[in-house]
Design an enzyme around this catalytic site. Structure first.
Site, PDB file in Angstrom:
ATOM      1  N   LYS A  47      -3.794   7.416  -4.041  1.00 24.21           N
ATOM      2  CA  LYS A  47      -2.605   7.874  -3.005  1.00 24.21           C
ATOM      3  C   LYS A  47      -1.600   8.523  -4.051  1.00 24.21           C
ATOM      4  O   LYS A  47      -0.963   7.734  -4.954  1.00 24.21           O
ATOM      5  CB  LYS A  47      -1.989   6.937  -2.399  1.00 24.21           C
ATOM      6  CG  LYS A  47      -2.941   6.536  -1.196  1.00 24.21           C
ATOM      7  CD  LYS A  47      -3.244   7.331  -0.344  1.00 24.21           C
ATOM      8  CE  LYS A  47      -4.029   6.863   0.919  1.00 24.21           C
ATOM      9  NZ  LYS A  47      -4.201   7.830   2.030  1.00 24.21           N
ATOM     10  N   HIS A  81       0.821  -1.155   0.120  1.00 26.96           N
ATOM     11  CA  HIS A  81      -0.104  -0.292  -0.028  1.00 26.96           C
ATOM     12  C   HIS A  81       0.854   1.032  -0.035  1.00 26.96           C
ATOM     13  O   HIS A  81       1.634   1.475   1.147  1.00 26.96           O
ATOM     14  CB  HIS A  81      -0.851   0.027   1.254  1.00 26.96           C
ATOM     15  CG  HIS A  81      -2.043   0.924   1.204  1.00 26.96           C
ATOM     16  ND1 HIS A  81      -3.130   0.850   0.277  1.00 26.96           N
ATOM     17  CD2 HIS A  81      -2.082   2.126   2.103  1.00 26.96           C
ATOM     18  CE1 HIS A  81      -3.924   1.724   0.470  1.00 26.96           C
ATOM     19  NE2 HIS A  81      -3.583   2.625   1.471  1.00 26.96           N
ATOM     20  N   LYS A 103     -11.340  11.078  11.081  1.00 30.75           N
ATOM     21  CA  LYS A 103     -10.912   9.867  11.683  1.00 30.75           C
ATOM     22  C   LYS A 103     -10.673   9.510  13.148  1.00 30.75           C
ATOM     23  O   LYS A 103     -10.305  10.652  13.862  1.00 30.75           O
ATOM     24  CB  LYS A 103      -9.295   9.692  11.282  1.00 30.75           C
ATOM     25  CG  LYS A 103      -9.346   9.493   9.666  1.00 30.75           C
ATOM     26  CD  LYS A 103      -7.876   9.728   9.141  1.00 30.75           C
ATOM     27  CE  LYS A 103      -7.544   9.470   7.426  1.00 30.75           C
ATOM     28  NZ  LYS A 103      -6.465   9.876   7.071  1.00 30.75           N
ATOM     29  N   LYS A 129     -10.397   6.143  -4.428  1.00 33.98           N
ATOM     30  CA  LYS A 129      -9.135   7.178  -4.218  1.00 33.98           C
ATOM     31  C   LYS A 129      -7.830   6.678  -4.543  1.00 33.98           C
ATOM     32  O   LYS A 129      -7.422   5.630  -4.382  1.00 33.98           O
ATOM     33  CB  LYS A 129      -9.079   7.441  -2.590  1.00 33.98           C
ATOM     34  CG  LYS A 129      -8.041   8.351  -1.954  1.00 33.98           C
ATOM     35  CD  LYS A 129      -7.924   8.294  -0.787  1.00 33.98           C
ATOM     36  CE  LYS A 129      -8.742   9.122   0.154  1.00 33.98           C
ATOM     37  NZ  LYS A 129      -8.470   9.292   1.433  1.00 33.98           N
ATOM     38  N   ASP A 140      -5.349  11.562  -2.975  1.00 32.28           N
ATOM     39  CA  ASP A 140      -4.781  11.995  -1.470  1.00 32.28           C
ATOM     40  C   ASP A 140      -3.358  12.395  -1.961  1.00 32.28           C
ATOM     41  O   ASP A 140      -2.814  11.474  -1.955  1.00 32.28           O
ATOM     42  CB  ASP A 140      -5.173  10.946  -0.659  1.00 32.28           C
ATOM     43  CG  ASP A 140      -4.675  11.378   0.781  1.00 32.28           C
ATOM     44  OD1 ASP A 140      -4.225  12.325   0.987  1.00 32.28           O
ATOM     45  OD2 ASP A 140      -4.768  10.357   1.848  1.00 32.28           O
ATOM     46  N   ASP A 161      -7.288  16.740   6.200  1.00 32.44           N
ATOM     47  CA  ASP A 161      -7.079  15.601   6.774  1.00 32.44           C
ATOM     48  C   ASP A 161      -6.215  15.734   8.031  1.00 32.44           C
ATOM     49  O   ASP A 161      -6.544  16.177   9.158  1.00 32.44           O
ATOM     50  CB  ASP A 161      -6.515  14.418   5.919  1.00 32.44           C
ATOM     51  CG  ASP A 161      -6.441  13.087   6.776  1.00 32.44           C
ATOM     52  OD1 ASP A 161      -6.905  13.039   7.968  1.00 32.44           O
ATOM     53  OD2 ASP A 161      -5.933  12.148   6.179  1.00 32.44           O
ATOM     54  N   GLU A 190     -14.423   5.537   3.730  1.00 32.25           N
ATOM     55  CA  GLU A 190     -13.415   4.497   3.264  1.00 32.25           C
ATOM     56  C   GLU A 190     -12.961   3.325   4.323  1.00 32.25           C
ATOM     57  O   GLU A 190     -11.995   3.172   4.382  1.00 32.25           O
ATOM     58  CB  GLU A 190     -12.147   5.282   2.631  1.00 32.25           C
ATOM     59  CG  GLU A 190     -11.658   6.132   3.815  1.00 32.25           C
ATOM     60  CD  GLU A 190     -10.325   6.780   3.014  1.00 32.25           C
ATOM     61  OE1 GLU A 190     -10.347   7.231   1.924  1.00 32.25           O
ATOM     62  OE2 GLU A 190      -9.305   7.082   3.898  1.00 32.25           O
TER      63      GLU A 190
END
Length: 401
Positions: free
Chosen positions: A175, A28, A281, A173, A204, A257, A335
């Site tokens: 990255k 990831h 979050k 999304k 993001d 964020d 998400e």
């Protein structure tokens, strides 16, 4: 009429925490590196009458995303947070938070895991879903996003196509920020063309760009079809967020964020009109109750919200779903796909996904049942794995890696 109260009914008897190490199904990749396993801290809290609840604090890449690491979270819980809560009334959630604040400054992730376990335990004691203790349910389900972060166009499109066919995700999304901006734009454009007319695309940047870079390249991403842009600049750069929000207008939305962790952060952004969306979050806000406080500022300021993830297992994901379902209608989905990114989970049954939306579990507590054998299977103390969480050598990985 006698008023029913929870005061004194839920004494806290014991709190334990441990670190798990769970591999991911694929690397990831983020702007600051690549992870191949996730290391959540799992908390179990017992009340004196025997009921227990679970909480979780997960970081992405150990301390690479945040000041806290799995090791520091574990230490804060055992050394500072648990001792001040033992024997206290678990039904007084705000008082418990105040006691933790007095014992230990900061450490939002650690506090969120303990608070999560406490709310789960009390809700189970009352045989109620946690959302009934968090303000009441306003959503039965939430549109569920999936992050395309393999770094390879072909693989990302294959992932997206499969999830569209399965009716699991149609919000994707990406990255970006690890490669030169022009390469990122080219990569996103290829994905956008492959998904055109079938899905919504967000990016993001994970704070990787400065203000000038963002002003130059974000319009190109919008032209490619991106509609939501998360944290394009450093967390401190509120002025750049404000400029981008004003400049881009209604072409796309800027989502904060890392810049929005506390209710005070939310107030600063709201006053400055520096973003149109907050990424919520639970861990970074310091718990479920404080997530609602940040969301309240967003609602009062006409700012939308998005249910973010720290790649939690089903424990943290279900807890997040319970608080997200109590929030207002101005949202961009969530998400909470963390369990899908892991090779295995630590619950007997994951939350259901139907028609591109995550379905809220309505059982007692957070509605998921923990598999104790799975906790033992991934327990770092048993596996002996070293605390290496992120490969910084993947930061500038090429699209072919």
């Amino acid at each position: 009429m006698k008023v029913r109260t929870m005061q004194g009914r839920f004494p806290i008897e014991r709190i334990e925490a441990r670190i798990l190490d769970i591999p991911t199904i694929r690397p990831h990749k983020l702007s600051f590196g690549s992870i191949s396993r996730q290391s959540p801290v799992i908390v179990q809290l017992w009340l004196t009458h025997g009921t227990s609840g679970f909480g979780e604090a997960a970081t992405i890449g150990g301390p690479s995303w945040n000041e806290e690491s799995p090791e520091s979270i574990l230490h804060a819980i055992h050394a500072y947070l648990a001792p001040v809560l033992l024997g206290q009334d678990g039904g007084c959630f705000e008082t418990a938070l105040a006691r933790m604040d007095a014992a230990c400054k900061g450490n939002a992730f650690a506090k969120s895991a303990v608070e999560m376990a406490l709310i789960d335990a009390v809700a189970r004691s009352l045989n109620l879903p946690a959302w009934q203790l968090l303000g009441g349910k306003r959503h039965q389900s939430l549109p569920l996003a999936w992050t395309l972060a393999s770094g390879d166009v072909h693989r990302d499109l294959e992932e997206a196509q499969l999830r569209l066919e399965q009716k699991r995700h149609r919000i994707f999304k990406m990255k970006i920020g690890a490669r030169p901006p022009a390469q990122d734009v080219a990569h996103v454009t290829q994905i956008a063309r492959g998904l055109e007319g079938r899905a919504t695309l967000t990016v993001d940047v994970n704070q990787a760009w400065d203000g000038n870079t963002a002003r130059r390249y974000l319009p190109q991403l919008i032209d490619a079809g991106v509609t939501l842009i998360e944290q394009p600049v450093a967390r401190w750069n509120v002025e750049a967020l404000k400029t981008l929000t004003a400049t881009l207008g209604d072409r796309a939305s800027i989502m904060a964020d890392e810049t929005v962790c506390t209710p005070q952060d939310a107030m600063v952004l709201a006053r400055a009109q520096a973003s149109q969306v907050f990424s919520l979050k639970v861990a970074k806000h310091g718990g479920l109750l404080r997530t609602r406080q940040v969301a309240a500022v967003a609602e009062a300021a006409d700012i939308g919200w998005y249910g973010g993830t720290m790649l939690e297992t089903s424990i943290g994901s279900a807890a997040s779903a319970h608080v997200f379902c109590t929030l207002g209608a101005q949202h961009h989905g969530c998400e909470l796909f963390g369990p899908q990114l892991l090779v295995d989970d630590i619950v007997t049954q994951r939350m259901a996904i139907q028609d591109f939306a995550l379905q809220l579990p309505d059982g007692p507590g957070f509605g998921v049942e923990v598999d104790l054998a799975q906790l033992d299977r991934f327990d770092r103390a048993r596996t002996g794995l070293t605390p290496v969480h992120i490969d910084l050598g993947q930061r500038a990985a090429s699209p072919s890696t």
